[in-house]
Scaffold this active site. Structure first.
Site, short mmCIF file in Angstrom:
data_model
loop_
_atom_site.label_atom_id
_atom_site.label_comp_id
_atom_site.label_asym_id
_atom_site.label_seq_id
_atom_site.Cartn_x
_atom_site.Cartn_y
_atom_site.Cartn_z
N CYS A 34 35.87 45.68 34.19
CA CYS A 34 36.16 45.81 35.62
C CYS A 34 36.55 44.47 36.25
O CYS A 34 36.75 44.39 37.45
CB CYS A 34 34.98 46.44 36.36
N GLU A 44 28.59 39.95 32.13
CA GLU A 44 29.40 38.88 32.72
C GLU A 44 28.78 37.51 32.53
O GLU A 44 29.32 36.50 32.97
CB GLU A 44 29.69 39.17 34.20
N ARG A 61 32.16 47.08 45.10
CA ARG A 61 31.50 45.79 45.34
C ARG A 61 30.77 45.87 46.68
O ARG A 61 31.29 45.44 47.71
CB ARG A 61 32.54 44.67 45.40
N HIS A 91 36.83 35.33 44.86
CA HIS A 91 36.80 36.63 45.53
C HIS A 91 37.86 36.72 46.62
O HIS A 91 38.36 37.79 46.93
CB HIS A 91 35.40 36.94 46.05
N ASN A 124 35.73 38.12 35.13
CA ASN A 124 35.86 36.96 36.04
C ASN A 124 34.70 35.99 35.84
O ASN A 124 34.89 34.79 35.69
CB ASN A 124 35.89 37.42 37.50
N ASP A 125 33.49 36.56 35.88
CA ASP A 125 32.34 35.69 35.69
C ASP A 125 32.15 35.31 34.23
O ASP A 125 31.70 34.20 33.93
CB ASP A 125 31.07 36.35 36.24
C1 PEP Z 1 33.56 40.01 37.39
O1 PEP Z 1 32.81 39.04 37.44
O2 PEP Z 1 34.48 40.12 36.58
C2 PEP Z 1 33.38 41.12 38.35
C3 PEP Z 1 34.02 42.26 38.21
O3 PEP Z 1 32.56 40.91 39.41
P1 PEP Z 1 32.94 39.99 40.66
O4 PEP Z 1 34.39 39.60 40.52
O5 PEP Z 1 32.68 40.78 41.88
O6 PEP Z 1 32.03 38.83 40.50
MG MG Z 2 31.05 39.13 38.64
#
Ligand code: PEP
Ligand code: MG
Length: 581
Positions: A513, A442, A307, A200, A465-466
């Site tokens: 996203c 995710e 977020r 993050h 991302n996750d």
């Molecule tokens: C993700 O996991 O891709 C996501 C958009 O959420 P974050 O990056 O806030 O975990």
């Molecule tokens: Mg995430």
């Protein structure tokens, strides 16, 4: 000494400036040794900051309304007393003089000593006063940061670089909460030893559109305060103390990059569609309402991911329902009827809050995070849901639930929403009765059990991302495994393509996203998989739009399917290059 370090580029662009070493997670507490000759200047800086803090407290007192609560005056007095106490206003001077600490370091060191003494006090009221000490120190640190040094120079007596944006922060690590502070301070770039590409911290850096590198391992030890450094956020390179030829070359590249970004601005109001006219929706991700300026400038069609956990960071007490409501309403109103997808709290893992769920977890990314945490803290969750519902009257608001894996999590969340609605009904507070509720995909389990999510939810959004973190079992914040983060791994691509295609077939709106949505090198691949809704930081939006505008879907689709059938990574990259050519 001239040298080059390699790291992971997390935010593109080139910046040239002077290194500013940061020691701890707190940006305010820079930590470096000063030269003997710089001692008088540093003491002057410290005294001036104390004087500034004192003036601020007096100004607050004189502006205090006559009807202000009595405790408020008492609190100002207490802070003045703390500030005047020699343990805070004099002891750090000795540390500067004798141990050659910079003013911030000396002050924080002294504060830690005092706080430790307070922690041993039995009386809970007095023990609590440690917070006042911290607040006073914070005020002095801010005054120090405001540049109170004779001649306005950098530590070490060198003059400040000409532009304010030329300070490059070099830190061992920065938390997402620290990065949020960057939104208030002007820095030219940042470099950390730790961190992965989708941590993050990196994500927030990207939203600031300043060149950034993570995972450099030893930069903090090797670079000295005020060294001239080049941050190349395109190639992932840090050049320290460059020779004039290299410097000249980089200045050229920097201005070319600036020109390219300038040109992209012309696309702001161009409708987003592929060459054959297929519309592609481009939304923006935000962390705080203050990101709205960039969103408007990017011409985004709405906010695809808010977020909200960032509203909860850098503060002692949680934001109240009203405070949250005001933040959500501000965003809903500003977007003026365009959709705003508000994600419920995704706290935990690297996004910790002070005093919140900060209990040590053996494996935070797999622990009580996001929706799991909210369901375990129903009052907190209900307050947020009420705040979102109330804001839904002021625009086109949707709710997004993070980290779902189980059907019962969806059911419980929807039940909580029902309760929140009932609570508002009881008070005759109006909200959008038909508010849409979506879920993040995710966790690989969610991608693999998609029909269950499609049945229960109005829309879906893939958090790549996750999804990558959990599919490949790599901690997204850990630089030791950053090289294993691979959006093109066949397993990852399969999950993404399958999710997009299944949702499209079933008529459930689907977006991406995660950071993949903001990578122009992946735009055509995602379009080829059938994606028509991308959400990314506003800074990336126009570069993605440019890609969309130059994409021929009839060519992209078959190539994307070939990428999907490929299991040899070299061939995958070859095909992707072809797709992007
Ligand atoms: C993700 O996991 O891709 C996501 C958009 O959420 P974050 O990056 O806030 O975990
Ligand atoms: Mg995430």
């Amino acid at each position: 000494m001239n040298f080059v370090l390699h790291g992971v580029a997390v935010s593109a662009g080139i910046t040239i400036g002077n290194a500013h070493l940061v020691s701890s997670a707190r940006l305010e507490a820079a930590h470096y040794e000063i030269a003997e000759a710089a001692v008088p200047g540093e003491i002057f800086r410290f005294d001036a900051a104390i004087a500034r803090a004192r003036q601020e407290l007096s100004a607050i007192e004189s502006q205090m309304a006559g009807d202000a609560p009595a405790e408020f005056g008492a609190f100002i007095n207490l802070h003045r007393m703390i500030l005047a106490d020699s343990s805070l206003s004099h002891a750090p001077r000795e540390l500067i003089r004798e141990r050659h600490m910079n003013a911030e370091w000396a002050l924080v060191q002294q504060m830690e000593k005092l706080v430790a003494q307070f922690e041993e006090i039995e009386d809970p009221y007095l023990r609590e006063r440690r917070q006042d000490i911290e607040q006073v120190v914070e005020r002095v640190l801010k005054a120090l940061q405001a540049g109170l040094r004779p001649g306005g120079g950098l530590p070490g007596g060198e003059p400040l670089p000409s532009a304010e944006g030329n300070l490059i922060v070099i830190a061992h690590d920065l938390s997402p909460a620290d990065m949020i502070l960057f939104k208030r301070h002007k820095f030219g770039g940042f470099v950390t030893d730790a961190g992965g590409v989708t941590s993050h911290t990196a994500i927030v850096a990207r939203s600031l559109n300043i060149p950034a590198l993570v995972g450099l391992h030893h930069a903090r030890q090797m670079i000295r305060e005020n060294d001239v450094v080049i941050v190349d956020g395109i190639q992932g390179v840090l050049v320290v103390d460059p020779d004039p030829v290299v410097l000249g070359e980089y200045r050229l590249r920097q201005s070319q990059h600036g020109l390219e970004r300038q040109k992209l601005k012309r696309l702001k109001s161009t409708p987003s569609a592929t060459l054959d006219g297929t519309p592609v929706e481009l939304f923006a991700n935000i962390e705080l309402p203050q990101d709205l300026g960039d969103v408007q400038e990017s011409g985004a069609q709405g906010v695809g991911l808010f977020r909200t956990e960032f509203l909860f960071m850098n503060r002692k007490a949680l934001p109240s329902e009203d405070e949250q409501f005001e933040a959500y309403r501000e965003v809903a109103k500003a977007m003026d009827g365009r959709p705003v997808v508000i994600r419920t709290l995704d706290l935990g893992a690297d996004k910790a809050i002070e005093g919140g769920n900060s209990v040590e977890m053996p494996n935070p990314a797999l622990g009580l995070r996001a929706i799991r945490y909210c369901l375990a803290e129903p009052q907190l969750f209900l307050a947020q849901l009420r705040a979102i519902l109330r804001a839904s009257k002021f625009g086109h608001v949707k709710i997004l639930l993070p980290m779902l894996a189980h059907a019962h999590e969806i059911d419980q969340s929807l039940n909580m929403l029902k309760q929140a609605k009932q609570q508002l009904d009881d008070k005759r507070i109006d909200y959008d009765k038909a508010i849409a509720v979506g879920g993040m995909i995710e966790v690989p389990a969610a991608a693999l059990a998609l029909p269950m999510f499609m049945r229960k939810l109005d829309f879906l959004s893939i958090g790549t991302n996750d999804l990558i973190q959990y599919t490949l079992a790599i901690d997204r914040t850990d630089d030791a495994v950053a090289h294993l983060y691979d959006p093109l791994h066949p397993a990852v691509l399969h999950l993404i393509a399958h999710t997009i295609q299944a949702a499209n077939r079933g008529g459930t709106p689907i977006a991406v996203c995660g950071e993949m949505a903001g990578d122009p090198g992946l735009t055509r691949l995602l379009l080829g998989f059938g994606l028509r809704n991308f959400s990314m930081h506003a800074q990336q939006l126009l570069a993605i739009k440019e890609r969309v505008l130059r994409t021929n879907l009839a060519e992209a689709q078959p190539l994307a399917q070939r990428v999907l059938r490929q299991s040899d990574p070299a061939k995958t990259r070859e095909l992707l290059a072809k797709l992007n050519s």
